[in-house]
Design a protein around this motif. Structure first.
Motif, mmCIF file in Angstrom:
data_model
loop_
_atom_site.group_PDB
_atom_site.id
_atom_site.type_symbol
_atom_site.label_atom_id
_atom_site.label_comp_id
_atom_site.label_asym_id
_atom_site.label_seq_id
_atom_site.Cartn_x
_atom_site.Cartn_y
_atom_site.Cartn_z
ATOM 1 N N LEU A 230 2.547 8.022 4.933
ATOM 2 C CA LEU A 230 3.125 9.125 4.170
ATOM 3 C C LEU A 230 3.368 8.721 2.720
ATOM 4 N N ILE A 231 3.875 7.521 2.509
ATOM 5 C CA ILE A 231 4.091 7.053 1.139
ATOM 6 C C ILE A 231 2.772 6.971 0.386
ATOM 7 N N TRP A 232 1.758 6.386 1.047
ATOM 8 C CA TRP A 232 0.483 6.187 0.363
ATOM 9 C C TRP A 232 -0.156 7.517 -0.037
ATOM 10 N N PHE A 233 -0.240 8.443 0.909
ATOM 11 C CA PHE A 233 -0.880 9.715 0.591
ATOM 12 C C PHE A 233 -0.028 10.557 -0.350
ATOM 13 N N GLY A 234 1.282 10.329 -0.339
ATOM 14 C CA GLY A 234 2.138 11.039 -1.273
ATOM 15 C C GLY A 234 2.007 10.556 -2.698
ATOM 16 N N MET A 235 1.536 9.307 -2.872
ATOM 17 C CA MET A 235 1.456 8.714 -4.200
ATOM 18 C C MET A 235 0.032 8.530 -4.700
ATOM 19 N N ALA A 236 -0.952 8.541 -3.807
ATOM 20 C CA ALA A 236 -2.301 8.105 -4.174
ATOM 21 C C ALA A 236 -2.883 8.892 -5.337
ATOM 22 N N ARG A 237 -2.615 10.193 -5.388
ATOM 23 C CA ARG A 237 -3.217 11.004 -6.443
ATOM 24 C C ARG A 237 -2.534 10.816 -7.790
ATOM 25 N N ASP A 238 -1.286 10.330 -7.792
ATOM 26 C CA ASP A 238 -0.516 10.240 -9.031
ATOM 27 C C ASP A 238 -0.481 8.842 -9.626
ATOM 28 N N LEU A 239 -0.817 7.822 -8.830
ATOM 29 C CA LEU A 239 -0.713 6.454 -9.331
ATOM 30 C C LEU A 239 -1.831 6.133 -10.315
ATOM 31 N N PRO A 240 -1.531 5.423 -11.391
ATOM 32 C CA PRO A 240 -2.595 4.903 -12.249
ATOM 33 C C PRO A 240 -3.455 3.918 -11.464
ATOM 34 N N PRO A 241 -4.762 3.841 -11.759
ATOM 35 C CA PRO A 241 -5.629 2.918 -11.015
ATOM 36 C C PRO A 241 -5.142 1.473 -11.053
ATOM 37 N N ALA A 242 -4.630 1.024 -12.189
ATOM 38 C CA ALA A 242 -4.166 -0.360 -12.294
ATOM 39 C C ALA A 242 -3.012 -0.622 -11.341
ATOM 40 N N THR A 243 -2.120 0.355 -11.187
ATOM 41 C CA THR A 243 -0.976 0.197 -10.288
ATOM 42 C C THR A 243 -1.429 0.108 -8.839
ATOM 43 N N SER A 244 -2.358 0.970 -8.446
ATOM 44 C CA SER A 244 -2.903 0.911 -7.085
ATOM 45 C C SER A 244 -3.554 -0.436 -6.823
ATOM 46 N N ALA A 245 -4.290 -0.936 -7.815
ATOM 47 C CA ALA A 245 -4.973 -2.224 -7.658
ATOM 48 C C ALA A 245 -3.984 -3.349 -7.459
ATOM 49 N N MET A 246 -2.908 -3.353 -8.229
ATOM 50 C CA MET A 246 -1.905 -4.405 -8.105
ATOM 51 C C MET A 246 -1.255 -4.384 -6.728
ATOM 52 N N SER A 247 -1.034 -3.181 -6.195
ATOM 53 C CA SER A 247 -0.450 -3.074 -4.855
ATOM 54 C C SER A 247 -1.378 -3.663 -3.809
ATOM 55 N N VAL A 248 -2.669 -3.322 -3.889
ATOM 56 C CA VAL A 248 -3.649 -3.853 -2.944
ATOM 57 C C VAL A 248 -3.724 -5.374 -3.040
ATOM 58 N N MET A 249 -3.686 -5.891 -4.267
ATOM 59 C CA MET A 249 -3.762 -7.333 -4.466
ATOM 60 C C MET A 249 -2.575 -8.062 -3.846
ATOM 61 N N ALA A 250 -1.406 -7.424 -3.843
ATOM 62 C CA ALA A 250 -0.194 -8.098 -3.379
ATOM 63 C C ALA A 250 -0.069 -8.126 -1.866
ATOM 64 N N ILE A 251 -0.769 -7.248 -1.163
ATOM 65 C CA ILE A 251 -0.594 -7.161 0.292
ATOM 66 C C ILE A 251 -0.961 -8.465 1.010
ATOM 67 N N PRO A 252 -2.115 -9.112 0.725
ATOM 68 C CA PRO A 252 -2.387 -10.394 1.400
ATOM 69 C C PRO A 252 -1.345 -11.465 1.091
ATOM 70 N N LEU A 253 -0.801 -11.445 -0.138
ATOM 71 C CA LEU A 253 0.232 -12.416 -0.493
ATOM 72 C C LEU A 253 1.487 -12.196 0.345
ATOM 73 N N VAL A 254 1.908 -10.942 0.471
ATOM 74 C CA VAL A 254 3.080 -10.623 1.291
ATOM 75 C C VAL A 254 2.817 -10.991 2.751
ATOM 76 N N GLY A 255 1.609 -10.696 3.230
ATOM 77 C CA GLY A 255 1.274 -11.030 4.605
ATOM 78 C C GLY A 255 1.345 -12.524 4.874
ATOM 79 N N THR A 256 0.832 -13.323 3.952
ATOM 80 C CA THR A 256 0.837 -14.776 4.132
ATOM 81 C C THR A 256 2.249 -15.343 4.077
ATOM 82 N N LEU A 257 3.049 -14.879 3.123
ATOM 83 C CA LEU A 257 4.414 -15.389 2.981
ATOM 84 C C LEU A 257 5.295 -14.967 4.152
ATOM 85 N N SER A 258 5.185 -13.709 4.577
ATOM 86 C CA SER A 258 6.032 -13.236 5.676
ATOM 87 C C SER A 258 5.641 -13.866 7.005
#
Length: 295
Positions: A230-258
């Motif tokens: 719900l969060i993703w589809f609620g924000m996907a159309r409004d987010l700047p491309p750079a912001t979306s990219a940074m979020s995608v980049m951070a997910i593997p880092l969060v996964g590894t640390l957690s």
């Protein structure tokens, strides 16, 4: 610029999808992969269906949209979700997350190969970085006595399916909203995964599940397949491309640390270096050129 509310939502989304990787690994200690995926996918899809329908969205596909949804669900749901859960079973969850998020690179490569999209120097850099990351992780798996290089193959296959599904989704002509299409793909895909689970895996024993196991299932249903979507589809159309990219980049880092906290995995230097290469690759294909970024 994004609002403070969007920023907090994006941080929550990154944490939810990052933590989901070790949570899946935790579930697989007591539940077979196909039964885990079938149950969380179906329950999450039903939860989403009820929520979205209550908001007044049109839920019923029309005519050939049913076939389009089935066709889109093959790579997006069956391919990605089935292959990735086998990859998580074989690999450390952080390592699986790193490999899974090579998807943006495969999206660009498949787009260039089959849809006439242009290969740029940045794409070539992304390909080199992704190959180095995969090579590092595959080499470490082969070096270990108990290494499981098949897990690398599962995750790369999942990433290719996700990339292909993304390209197909972009070109689909549907009258339903993307969220409603996703809900139907989850529900229909879960039926196929249930059939596979019943035919290939022993019946689970819910009476023997531990409290962490139940918590991981609840997380998969209500967080991964629910709130995060719900969060993703609620924000996907409004987010700047750079912001979306940074979020995608951070997910593997969060996964590894957690994963170090949730399942006690200790990353090796190959994991950290591979993560750096994958983050550079994602930035190369997702971040817009400086001159085209929003002010």
């Amino acid at each position: 610029m994004i609002s403070r509310r969007q920023l907090w939502a994006l941080l929550a989304l990154t944490l939810m999808w990052g933590v989901n990787w070790p949570m899946m690994k935790l579930s697989l200690q007591e539940l077979s992969p196909l039964y885990f995926r079938a149950s969380t996918m179906m329950l999450g899809g039903l939860w989403l269906f009820a929520f979205v329908a209550a908001k007044g969205e049109r839920m019923r596909p029309q005519g050939r949209e049913w076939w389009a949804i089935v066709w889109l669900g093959l790579p997006n749901i069956l391919g990605w979700h089935t292959m990735s859960i086998f990859g998580v079973q074989e690999l450390a969850s952080g390592r699986a997350a790193i490999l899974g998020f090579t998807m943006p690179i495969f999206t660009v490569l498949l787009g260039a190969a089959f849809f006439g999209e242009r290969m740029t120097p940045r794409v070539r850099l992304a390909v080199v970085c992704a190959l180095l990351a995969v090579g590092l992780l595959l080499w470490h798996e082969l070096q270990r006595l108990s290494g499981r290089p098949a897990g690398v193959v599962w995750m790369l296959g999942a990433a290719v399916c996700w990339a292909l599904g993304t390209l197909m989704f972009r070109r689909a002509h549907l009258t339903l909203s993307p969220l409603v299409v996703t809900v139907w793909m989850l529900l229909l895909g879960s039926l196929a995964v249930w059939a596979l689970a019943i035919g290939l895996e022993p019946l689970p024993q819910p009476g023997h599940f531990s409290l962490p196991m139940w918590l991981s299932l609840v997380y998969g249903v209500f967080i991964n397949y629910g709130i995060a979507q719900l969060i993703w589809f609620g924000m996907a159309r409004d987010l700047p491309p750079a912001t979306s990219a940074m979020s995608v980049m951070a997910i593997p880092l969060v996964g590894t640390l957690s994963a170090t906290v949730i399942v006690g995995e200790v990353p090796h230097w190959q994991d950290w270096l591979a993560m750096v290469f994958v983050m550079v690759a994602i930035a190369s294909v997702l971040l817009p050129p400086r001159g085209t970024m929003r002010p």
